[in-house]
Write an enzyme that holds these catalytic residues in place. Structure first.
Site, PDB file in Angstrom:
ATOM      1  CG  HIS A 173      -2.257  -1.007   1.150  1.00 64.36           C
ATOM      2  ND1 HIS A 173      -3.253  -0.846   0.892  1.00 64.36           N
ATOM      3  CD2 HIS A 173      -1.936  -2.257   1.334  1.00 64.36           C
ATOM      4  CE1 HIS A 173      -4.059  -1.883   0.683  1.00 64.36           C
ATOM      5  NE2 HIS A 173      -3.162  -2.604   1.170  1.00 64.36           N
ATOM      6  CG  ASP A 385       0.152   9.465   0.551  1.00 67.33           C
ATOM      7  OD1 ASP A 385      -0.078   8.391   0.999  1.00 67.33           O
ATOM      8  OD2 ASP A 385      -0.852  10.635   1.016  1.00 67.33           O
TER       9      ASP A 385
HETATM   10  P1  ADQ Z   1      -2.924   6.285   4.636  1.00 67.95           P
HETATM   11  O1  ADQ Z   1      -1.829   6.766   4.796  1.00 67.95           O
HETATM   12  O2  ADQ Z   1      -4.066   6.087   5.915  1.00 67.95           O
HETATM   13  O3  ADQ Z   1      -3.072   4.743   3.980  1.00 67.95           O
HETATM   14  P2  ADQ Z   1      -4.910   7.524   2.667  1.00 67.95           P
HETATM   15  O4  ADQ Z   1      -4.890   6.622   1.523  1.00 67.95           O
HETATM   16  O5  ADQ Z   1      -5.163   9.116   2.426  1.00 67.95           O
HETATM   17  O6  ADQ Z   1      -3.778   7.443   3.944  1.00 67.95           O
HETATM   18  O7  ADQ Z   1      -6.342   6.830   3.642  1.00 67.95           O
HETATM   19  C1  ADQ Z   1      -6.662   7.726   4.962  1.00 67.95           C
HETATM   20  C2  ADQ Z   1      -8.113   6.903   5.167  1.00 67.95           C
HETATM   21  O8  ADQ Z   1      -8.483   7.522   6.435  1.00 67.95           O
HETATM   22  C3  ADQ Z   1      -9.087   7.519   4.056  1.00 67.95           C
HETATM   23  O9  ADQ Z   1      -9.961   6.509   3.558  1.00 67.95           O
HETATM   24  C4  ADQ Z   1      -9.972   8.522   4.832  1.00 67.95           C
HETATM   25  O10 ADQ Z   1     -11.345   8.512   4.572  1.00 67.95           O
HETATM   26  C5  ADQ Z   1      -9.700   7.823   6.264  1.00 67.95           C
HETATM   27  N1  ADQ Z   1      -9.900   9.400   7.069  1.00 67.95           N
HETATM   28  C6  ADQ Z   1      -9.301  10.649   6.733  1.00 67.95           C
HETATM   29  N2  ADQ Z   1      -9.683  11.369   7.735  1.00 67.95           N
HETATM   30  C7  ADQ Z   1     -10.413  11.078   8.519  1.00 67.95           C
HETATM   31  C8  ADQ Z   1     -11.059  11.456   9.830  1.00 67.95           C
HETATM   32  N3  ADQ Z   1     -10.841  12.523  10.158  1.00 67.95           N
HETATM   33  N4  ADQ Z   1     -11.754  10.637  10.477  1.00 67.95           N
HETATM   34  C9  ADQ Z   1     -11.922   9.387  10.005  1.00 67.95           C
HETATM   35  N5  ADQ Z   1     -11.214   8.648   8.709  1.00 67.95           N
HETATM   36  C10 ADQ Z   1     -10.608   9.452   8.229  1.00 67.95           C
HETATM   37  C11 ADQ Z   1      -2.104   4.017   3.278  1.00 67.95           C
HETATM   38  C12 ADQ Z   1      -1.048   4.749   2.561  1.00 67.95           C
HETATM   39  C13 ADQ Z   1      -1.782   5.507   1.337  1.00 67.95           C
HETATM   40  C14 ADQ Z   1      -2.800   4.405   0.652  1.00 67.95           C
HETATM   41  C15 ADQ Z   1      -3.877   3.874   1.593  1.00 67.95           C
HETATM   42  C16 ADQ Z   1      -4.408   2.834   0.600  1.00 67.95           C
HETATM   43  O11 ADQ Z   1       0.113   5.604   3.269  1.00 67.95           O
HETATM   44  O12 ADQ Z   1      -0.908   6.001   0.339  1.00 67.95           O
HETATM   45  O13 ADQ Z   1      -3.423   5.408  -0.374  1.00 67.95           O
HETATM   46  O14 ADQ Z   1      -2.895   3.128   2.459  1.00 67.95           O
HETATM   47  O15 ADQ Z   1      -3.666   1.938  -0.105  1.00 67.95           O
END
Ligand code: ADQ
Length: 481
Positions: A173, A385
């Protein structure tokens, strides 16, 4: 998927089980988690009688407690959990240590944040071994085994040692580091050889896939690599490892439909009223140094200095979701963000207007979608990311098609969304300030045109298409030429 595939049981392995545990009046409660992966995999798991293997996210649970929780979960969700318990020490050394103080920073190109402690490495090997011993207890010959993420780079090798010969699929990921950086890991050879014990490797982007192949070429010269268009096979002396890029996505309809709901419309209206109908630039991230929050705040400072005409007319709303707070790097980052927000606000606040609204908490799904729907500009500036699902969620929730996505060119999502988003280099704070200005001034027609295309893209390449592409490639040995 063909008929035979549909009959296979799916065994998913991830560090955390897709559950949230809580304790009410001394009794443990269990709830299904809310991430995109669980939402998308749950129907397939139910259909195939799947099993999800992982750590429940709490230490000190007894076998009895955990069995009861797993049974309750099965009743509610229609598929099984296979919990692997970790001690407090293992969490500290394998999870917080090797996973999050070695692999996480290094794979995000931040090698100077790594702590290459041998005890971390030993614990990482031990926990990968223990997961393999647990998986062997539940796995059946026809199972389709799909392992997720950087916590399990050694798992295939451990499973092979236990005599498991079936196809093993792995998806990373996070990004994969280029050779110059990967080579800094003291255990680089062991890790890379172990990864080549999987049969199928999936990366988020072409960039990550090529970084991986370059590492193999540099460190394992006996492995030959054959390329068939954008698909590759690494031939080791005993295995053919298929390598491809499969960008993860979201359930488009889930976000789009929720955004159109009455509840979200009401919450979005409240946000506008609270912010006095000013333009809203929104950012939401887990607390993490990879998300570029400090550079973003510097860019906001630059914006406020360079464009006084926007004073009192724009609000930057920054939500930081608590994460990995046991690691000192993360708690230090929180203090730095707190101080910088205070510094910028104290320099620019006027009666009735505070430029940066900042909260450090988790939002409910409804609140999050309401912010997406209300945002005039979504500002996403990671220094690196894997994908960044927030960018895709914003696009799906932007049902009025009047928001602009400002996105780091170092997010995996930029490869797909870059043509219609405003791409920025997060380190170039003046450039970010200019992009925000441009987004705020963009004519309505251009905003709608860009957002329409972005929405079509995310709709077409949703999480279901992602799962299908990985499952079908692993079944057909398909070579895309
Ligand atoms: P993350 O680093 O966690 O994931 P991201 O892909 O942006 O980063 O996902 C964050 C998730 O958290 C989103 O689904 C979002 O809806 C949720 N979220 C954000 N803010 C929130 C809040 N305030 N309250 C509750 N939920 C919240 C890792 C990798 C990424 C990759 C993903 C998936 O670092 O690069 O995209 O896995 O593979």
């Amino acid at each position: 998927m063909n008929q035979q595939d549909a009959l296979e049981r799916l065994v998913v392995v991830s560090n955390r089980l897709p559950v949230v545990l809580s304790r009410k009046e001394g009794r443990l409660a269990i709830k299904k988690g809310t991430g995109g992966l669980i939402t998308a995999l749950a129907p397939i798991m139910r259909e195939r009688g799947g099993v999800w293997v992982g750590w429940p996210g709490a230490t000190g649970l007894t076998d009895e407690e955990i069995n009861e929780l797993a049974a309750r979960f099965r009743e509610e969700s229609g598929f099984n959990l296979f919990p692997v318990l970790l001690s407090r020490e293992e969490v500290s050394l394998y999870y917080e240590g090797f996973s999050n103080e070695v692999i996480w920073p290094l794979f995000h190109d931040l090698h100077f944040k790594c702590h290459f402690k041998p005890v971390y490495w030993e614990a990482y090997q031990r926990v990968n071994r223990r997961f393999s011993e647990q998986i062997v207890k539940t796995i059946q010959p026809q199972d389709f085994l799909w392992v997720h993420d950087y916590h399990f780079l050694l798992l295939a090798q451990e499973l092979r040692k236990q005599g498991i010969n079936q196809k093993l699929v792995f998806f990373l990921h996070i990004p994969f580091a280029p050779p110059d950086i990967f080579m800094k890991i003291p255990w680089r050879q062991e890790i890379l050889s172990a990864v080549l014990e999987y049969d199928y490797l999936g990366f988020q982007t072409e960039r990550d896939k090529l970084n991986f192949l370059n590492c193999v070429e540099t460190l394992l010269p006996n492995v030959s690599i054959k390329s068939y268009g954008d698909y590759h096979i690494c031939h080791t002396d005993h295995r053919d490892v298929h390598v491809g890029a499969y960008p993860i996505s979201i359930d488009f309809h889930e976000f789009s439909d929720e955004s159109a709901s009455k509840e979200v419309a009401k919450a979005a209206l409240q946000i506008h009223m609270l912010e006095d109908d000013r333009k809203l630039v929104f950012s939401v991230d887990r607390l993490d140094y990879t998300k570029g929050i400090i550079y973003r705040l510097e860019a906001i400072r630059e914006f406020l200095k360079k464009y006084p005409e926007h004073h009192e007319k724009v609000i930057f709303h920054q939500v930081v979701v608590p994460s990995r707070s046991q690691i000192s790097e993360y708690s230090d980052l929180k203090s730095e963000i707190d101080a910088l927000v205070g510094e910028i606000n104290s320099a620019y606040t006027m009666p009735g207007w505070v430029p940066i609204h900042y909260s450090y908490r988790s939002l409910s799904r409804e609140e999050l979608v309401a912010f997406y729907r209300s945002a005039d500009v979504m500002l996403i500036t990671p220094v690196k990311d894997g994908m960044n699902l927030v960018a895709k969620e914003f696009v799906a929730a932007c049902i009025e098609e009047n928001g602009v996505l400002v996105l780091s060119e170092f997010a995996g999502a930029a490869a797909q969304l870059g043509s219609q988003a405003l791409l920025i280099n997060p380190y170039h704070t003046v450039g970010v300030a200019e992009a925000v200005h441009r987004a705020l001034m963009m004519p309505k027609e251009e905003k709608q045109q860009r957002m329409k295309i972005l929405r079509e893209l995310v709709h077409k390449e949703d999480i279901f298409a992602w799962i299908d592409s990985i499952i079908s490639v692993a079944h057909q040995n398909k070579i895309v030429t």
